[in-house]
Scaffold this motif. Sequence first.
Motif, short mmCIF file in Angstrom:
data_model
loop_
_atom_site.label_atom_id
_atom_site.label_comp_id
_atom_site.label_asym_id
_atom_site.label_seq_id
_atom_site.Cartn_x
_atom_site.Cartn_y
_atom_site.Cartn_z
N GLU A 292 37.14 40.06 80.29
CA GLU A 292 37.80 40.09 79.20
C GLU A 292 37.00 39.49 77.98
O GLU A 292 38.77 40.03 77.30
N TRP A 293 36.89 39.46 77.37
CA TRP A 293 36.13 40.67 76.32
C TRP A 293 36.35 41.90 75.53
O TRP A 293 36.90 42.21 74.93
N ALA A 294 36.22 42.64 76.83
CA ALA A 294 36.36 43.70 76.09
C ALA A 294 38.19 44.50 76.83
O ALA A 294 38.21 45.26 75.20
N GLN A 295 38.73 44.35 77.17
CA GLN A 295 40.19 43.87 77.35
C GLN A 295 40.84 43.28 75.75
O GLN A 295 42.31 43.72 75.14
N ARG A 296 40.06 41.65 75.32
CA ARG A 296 40.82 42.15 74.49
C ARG A 296 40.09 42.39 72.89
O ARG A 296 40.41 42.11 71.66
N LEU A 297 39.31 42.77 73.00
CA LEU A 297 38.29 43.47 71.70
C LEU A 297 38.20 44.14 71.74
O LEU A 297 38.37 44.74 70.77
N ASN A 298 38.99 45.43 72.76
CA ASN A 298 38.70 46.72 72.31
C ASN A 298 37.48 47.09 72.60
O ASN A 298 37.17 48.31 71.48
N ALA A 299 36.54 46.44 73.38
CA ALA A 299 35.16 47.12 73.73
C ALA A 299 34.87 48.08 74.88
O ALA A 299 35.86 48.01 75.68
N GLN A 300 34.17 49.01 75.16
CA GLN A 300 33.32 49.67 75.47
C GLN A 300 31.87 48.86 76.61
O GLN A 300 31.01 48.51 75.67
N ILE A 301 32.44 48.52 77.49
CA ILE A 301 31.21 47.60 78.79
C ILE A 301 29.96 48.75 78.85
O ILE A 301 30.11 49.89 79.25
N ILE A 302 29.01 48.21 79.04
CA ILE A 302 27.97 49.17 78.67
C ILE A 302 26.27 48.38 79.43
O ILE A 302 26.55 47.56 79.07
N SER A 303 26.66 48.89 80.47
CA SER A 303 25.74 48.22 81.68
C SER A 303 24.08 47.90 81.49
O SER A 303 23.83 49.59 80.98
N VAL A 304 23.40 47.07 81.50
CA VAL A 304 22.35 47.06 81.31
C VAL A 304 21.61 46.63 82.64
O VAL A 304 21.64 45.35 82.71
N ASP A 305 21.45 46.97 83.54
CA ASP A 305 21.11 46.64 84.76
C ASP A 305 20.51 47.60 85.35
O ASP A 305 21.00 48.58 86.00
N SER A 306 19.06 47.58 86.15
CA SER A 306 18.63 48.76 86.50
C SER A 306 19.29 48.94 88.25
O SER A 306 18.75 49.77 88.76
N ALA A 307 19.90 48.42 88.80
CA ALA A 307 20.30 48.35 90.38
C ALA A 307 21.37 48.83 90.18
O ALA A 307 21.95 50.12 90.79
N LEU A 308 22.51 48.29 88.25
CA LEU A 308 23.96 49.40 89.04
C LEU A 308 23.76 50.74 88.63
O LEU A 308 24.80 51.72 88.76
N VAL A 309 22.77 51.48 87.62
CA VAL A 309 22.64 52.87 87.76
C VAL A 309 22.57 53.44 88.86
O VAL A 309 22.70 54.69 88.30
N TYR A 310 22.28 52.87 89.83
CA TYR A 310 22.71 53.70 91.12
C TYR A 310 24.21 53.76 92.62
O TYR A 310 24.39 53.03 92.55
N ARG A 311 23.36 55.22 92.42
CA ARG A 311 24.90 55.45 93.59
C ARG A 311 24.31 54.80 94.43
O ARG A 311 23.70 54.27 95.03
N GLY A 312 25.53 53.93 95.11
CA GLY A 312 25.70 53.40 96.52
C GLY A 312 24.89 52.16 96.66
O GLY A 312 24.53 51.38 97.90
N LEU A 313 24.61 51.47 95.98
CA LEU A 313 23.91 50.36 95.79
C LEU A 313 25.22 49.55 95.16
O LEU A 313 25.29 49.30 93.86
N ASP A 314 26.12 48.77 95.81
CA ASP A 314 27.40 48.40 95.32
C ASP A 314 27.85 46.98 95.78
O ASP A 314 26.94 46.34 94.58
N ILE A 315 27.46 46.13 96.97
CA ILE A 315 27.49 44.97 97.61
C ILE A 315 26.64 44.10 96.87
O ILE A 315 26.48 43.37 96.13
N GLY A 316 24.83 44.73 96.77
CA GLY A 316 23.41 43.88 96.82
C GLY A 316 23.52 44.43 95.18
O GLY A 316 22.47 42.91 95.03
N ALA A 317 23.91 44.78 94.33
CA ALA A 317 23.78 45.07 93.24
C ALA A 317 25.00 44.67 92.56
O ALA A 317 25.01 44.10 91.51
N ALA A 318 26.44 43.48 93.11
CA ALA A 318 26.84 43.29 92.51
C ALA A 318 28.01 44.31 91.40
O ALA A 318 28.08 43.24 90.54
N LYS A 319 27.90 45.60 91.90
CA LYS A 319 28.72 46.27 91.23
C LYS A 319 29.65 45.88 90.85
O LYS A 319 31.12 45.62 91.74
N PRO A 320 30.74 45.59 89.88
CA PRO A 320 31.87 45.49 89.40
C PRO A 320 32.80 46.20 90.43
O PRO A 320 32.45 48.61 90.79
#
Length: 312
Positions: A26-54
């Motif tokens: 919501e904020w990214a769209q309203r503020l022209n912000a770039q989301i930068i994920s800070v999550d040690s699971a989301l950095v990995y390819r293939g970890l999608d469902i269990g990591a709650a990747k967008p």
Amino acid sequence: MPADTRPLAIALMGPTASGKTALAVEWAQRLNAQIISVDSALVYRGLDIGAAKPDADTLARAPHAMINVRDPHEVYSAGDFAADARACMHAAQQRGQLPLLVGGTGLYFRAVLGGLAQMPASDAGVRAELEREAAEGGWARLHQQLAEIDPIAAARIHATDPQRISRALEVYRVSGRPISTWQRDGARSERLPFRVLKLALAPTDRAVLHMRIAQRFDQMLADGLIDEVRGLMADARLHLDLPSMRAVGYRQTWQYLRGEMDHDALRAQGVAATRQLAKRQLTWLRGELDLRWFDPDTQRSALARALQDFVG
């Protein structure tokens, strides 16, 4: 005192399942912000469902940096993450976007915002020697060895965490100094050239958070978490000692697929492990300075005012 003229950035922190991603989009769209994920699971390819990747629709509406940057068999340190995330912050600022750091991995936030103590460079020969010793005597024995030379580090590092045991022993063997001493005395990285608003999103009623955690894990199971982990297990490079496979939900599902528990136990242990993760995240957040706390359900207007006061 001169005004702080550094460009702005926002750090949206909080325990898992607290609603950070939805608010960040919501904020990214309203503020022209770039989301930068800070999550040690989301950095990995293939970890999608269990990591709650967008999902793809969410990423189309609000692109996220720092997701899918490594394969799950690769090790990615907090120092690596900090360098890459800071580069993303600078790139966003140069595009006229507001860097919006979002996630729940405290060590990654600390590395990006405050820097990490400098450490001796890795030594492939020492690492190989430690791997041989672990293969012969087990990581528990190496953890005992660490406790003898660096009891402070050993108290923080679990005996089943080979990556951190190896690094701590490597630092000692390369430098002759315990890693805890380096962490205490090491020089910090340069000051972050951004003025950061630090916000924590956390339900005041912990029962609400626990309910969300259970609901989300149930949804992960319904969405195909077991099949996702089955596919990861087919990769011969992956095993449970890797940081990626130690992520909450993945370890439990891996053990379920090996026949070590039934489906009910998988669900129970997955929920319990996620609750423990949230507890650790909250403990870390309580130690953060200049952090403003908001309940995502009852304090949305106050949160909006804090944001508006910061970005003007």
